[in-house]
Scaffold this motif. Structure first.
Motif, PDB file in Angstrom:
ATOM      1  N   THR A 209    -147.092 -21.472 -66.263  1.00 46.77           N
ATOM      2  CA  THR A 209    -146.416 -20.374 -65.586  1.00 46.77           C
ATOM      3  C   THR A 209    -146.114 -20.751 -64.138  1.00 46.77           C
ATOM      4  N   PHE A 210    -145.215 -19.997 -63.536  1.00 45.53           N
ATOM      5  CA  PHE A 210    -144.850 -20.233 -62.142  1.00 45.53           C
ATOM      6  C   PHE A 210    -144.446 -18.913 -61.515  1.00 45.53           C
ATOM      7  N   SER A 211    -144.419 -18.890 -60.196  1.00 49.62           N
ATOM      8  CA  SER A 211    -143.874 -17.739 -59.482  1.00 49.62           C
ATOM      9  C   SER A 211    -143.184 -18.230 -58.215  1.00 49.62           C
TER      10      SER A 211
ATOM     11  N   ARG B 198    -141.908 -14.085 -61.747  1.00 42.57           N
ATOM     12  CA  ARG B 198    -142.792 -14.938 -62.542  1.00 42.57           C
ATOM     13  C   ARG B 198    -142.050 -15.426 -63.770  1.00 42.57           C
ATOM     14  N   GLY B 199    -142.433 -16.599 -64.203  1.00 42.79           N
ATOM     15  CA  GLY B 199    -141.821 -17.145 -65.395  1.00 42.79           C
ATOM     16  C   GLY B 199    -142.751 -18.127 -66.074  1.00 42.79           C
ATOM     17  N   SER B 200    -142.279 -18.636 -67.194  1.00 42.02           N
ATOM     18  CA  SER B 200    -143.065 -19.611 -67.946  1.00 42.02           C
ATOM     19  C   SER B 200    -142.126 -20.616 -68.595  1.00 42.02           C
ATOM     20  N   PHE B 201    -142.712 -21.698 -69.018  1.00 38.23           N
ATOM     21  CA  PHE B 201    -142.020 -22.656 -69.878  1.00 38.23           C
ATOM     22  C   PHE B 201    -142.722 -22.560 -71.216  1.00 38.23           C
ATOM     23  N   ASN B 202    -141.960 -22.294 -72.279  1.00 36.62           N
ATOM     24  CA  ASN B 202    -142.563 -22.027 -73.581  1.00 36.62           C
ATOM     25  C   ASN B 202    -142.675 -23.254 -74.470  1.00 36.62           C
TER      26      ASN B 202
ATOM     27  N   VAL C  14    -137.127 -28.054 -70.177  1.00 36.58           N
ATOM     28  CA  VAL C  14    -136.517 -27.161 -69.193  1.00 36.58           C
ATOM     29  C   VAL C  14    -135.817 -25.985 -69.862  1.00 36.58           C
ATOM     30  N   ALA C  15    -135.166 -26.222 -71.002  1.00 31.89           N
ATOM     31  CA  ALA C  15    -134.419 -25.157 -71.683  1.00 31.89           C
ATOM     32  C   ALA C  15    -135.320 -24.031 -72.173  1.00 31.89           C
ATOM     33  N   SER C  16    -136.640 -24.247 -72.168  1.00 31.34           N
ATOM     34  CA  SER C  16    -137.567 -23.215 -72.639  1.00 31.34           C
ATOM     35  C   SER C  16    -137.998 -22.262 -71.525  1.00 31.34           C
ATOM     36  N   ILE C  17    -137.359 -22.355 -70.345  1.00 32.00           N
ATOM     37  CA  ILE C  17    -137.721 -21.473 -69.232  1.00 32.00           C
ATOM     38  C   ILE C  17    -137.519 -20.015 -69.640  1.00 32.00           C
ATOM     39  N   ASP C  18    -138.458 -19.153 -69.231  1.00 30.83           N
ATOM     40  CA  ASP C  18    -138.420 -17.741 -69.603  1.00 30.83           C
ATOM     41  C   ASP C  18    -138.900 -16.894 -68.434  1.00 30.83           C
ATOM     42  N   THR C  19    -137.964 -16.186 -67.799  1.00 31.61           N
ATOM     43  CA  THR C  19    -138.316 -15.270 -66.717  1.00 31.61           C
ATOM     44  C   THR C  19    -138.089 -13.820 -67.115  1.00 31.61           C
ATOM     45  N   LYS C  20    -137.901 -13.596 -68.416  1.00 25.81           N
ATOM     46  CA  LYS C  20    -137.651 -12.260 -68.972  1.00 25.81           C
ATOM     47  C   LYS C  20    -136.299 -11.689 -68.536  1.00 25.81           C
TER      48      LYS C  20
ATOM     49  N   ILE D 296    -142.908 -22.856 -54.721  1.00 25.72           N
ATOM     50  CA  ILE D 296    -143.106 -22.492 -56.123  1.00 25.72           C
ATOM     51  C   ILE D 296    -144.585 -22.648 -56.448  1.00 25.72           C
ATOM     52  N   LYS D 297    -145.210 -21.557 -56.838  1.00 26.75           N
ATOM     53  CA  LYS D 297    -146.615 -21.605 -57.259  1.00 26.75           C
ATOM     54  C   LYS D 297    -146.656 -21.959 -58.740  1.00 26.75           C
ATOM     55  N   ILE D 298    -147.457 -22.949 -59.073  1.00 28.50           N
ATOM     56  CA  ILE D 298    -147.557 -23.447 -60.442  1.00 28.50           C
ATOM     57  C   ILE D 298    -148.963 -23.181 -60.968  1.00 28.50           C
ATOM     58  N   HIS D 299    -149.036 -22.752 -62.234  1.00 26.87           N
ATOM     59  CA  HIS D 299    -150.331 -22.557 -62.897  1.00 26.87           C
ATOM     60  C   HIS D 299    -150.225 -23.145 -64.307  1.00 26.87           C
ATOM     61  N   VAL D 300    -151.080 -24.119 -64.594  1.00 30.11           N
ATOM     62  CA  VAL D 300    -151.079 -24.806 -65.888  1.00 30.11           C
ATOM     63  C   VAL D 300    -152.446 -24.631 -66.539  1.00 30.11           C
TER      64      VAL D 300
END
Length: 177
Positions: A17-19, A29-33, A57-63, A166-170
């Motif tokens: 996820t990232f914000s 906020r978003g995620s890579f799925n 990259v194409a799996s990015i999801d920010t709703k 960009i805050k990253i959380h893995v």
């Protein structure tokens, strides 16, 4: 003492996820799925840990489909030309207990920079089915402009539409192969 072994990513218990600051007032906020990771480690001697991560990259999801499309465009990630983000560990140093500094080469949109994440490595632990698991959690902040992602819009009240940090959380869970 265990020998170094291969660990397989448990995708159902992992996430990226990232914000980023939006309009200087809130965070999007978003995620890579879609992503994959490789890990080789001896849990008794984590200094030998080797790991890499590849993100689609194409799996990015920010709703928000419109925003996701813009993020995939040449204004940002340019997913057609650079379909993957990658991270490859270059060093790992203990901060005590389960806490580490994990440094690696991060490649985004064709630009590679060394980044350091605060990492927590937990385990090994046996799950109820007898599988040995290991967890790696990483947190950090990167500057998107350092990777050439500079698109922005000035705001009438001052400042910019999209923040640079960009805050990253893995969170990755691995099962011993």
């Amino acid at each position: 003492m265990m020998a170094a072994s291969t660990w397989n990513l448990d995708k159902s218990h992992s996430g990226i996820t990232f914000s980023v600051r939006h309009m200087m007032i809130t965070n999007v906020r978003g995620s890579f799925n879609q992503f994959d990771a490789e890990l080789t480690a001896d849990p008794a001697d984590l200094s030998s840990l080797e790991t890499s991560l590849t993100i689609d990259v194409a799996s990015i999801d920010t709703k928000d489909e419109g925003r996701d499309g813009h993020l995939k465009s040449p204004d940002f990630f340019n997913a057609e030309q650079f379909p993957q983000i990658s991270f490859k560990k270059t060093s790992l140093s203990s901060k005590g207990g389960d806490d580490y500094s994990l440094t690696g080469d991060l490649t985004v949109a064709g630009v590679t920079k060394s980044v350091t994440l605060n990492a927590e490595i937990s385990g090994p632990a046996k799950d109820p089915w007898g599988n040995t698991k290991l967890g790696v959690v990483g947190d950090g902040v990167i500057s998107r402009s350092e990777f050439g992602l500079t698109w922005n819009a000035a705001l009438e009240t001052g400042g910019f539409l999209v923040g640079d940090a960009i805050k990253i959380h893995v969170e990755l869970e691995f099962a011993q192969a």
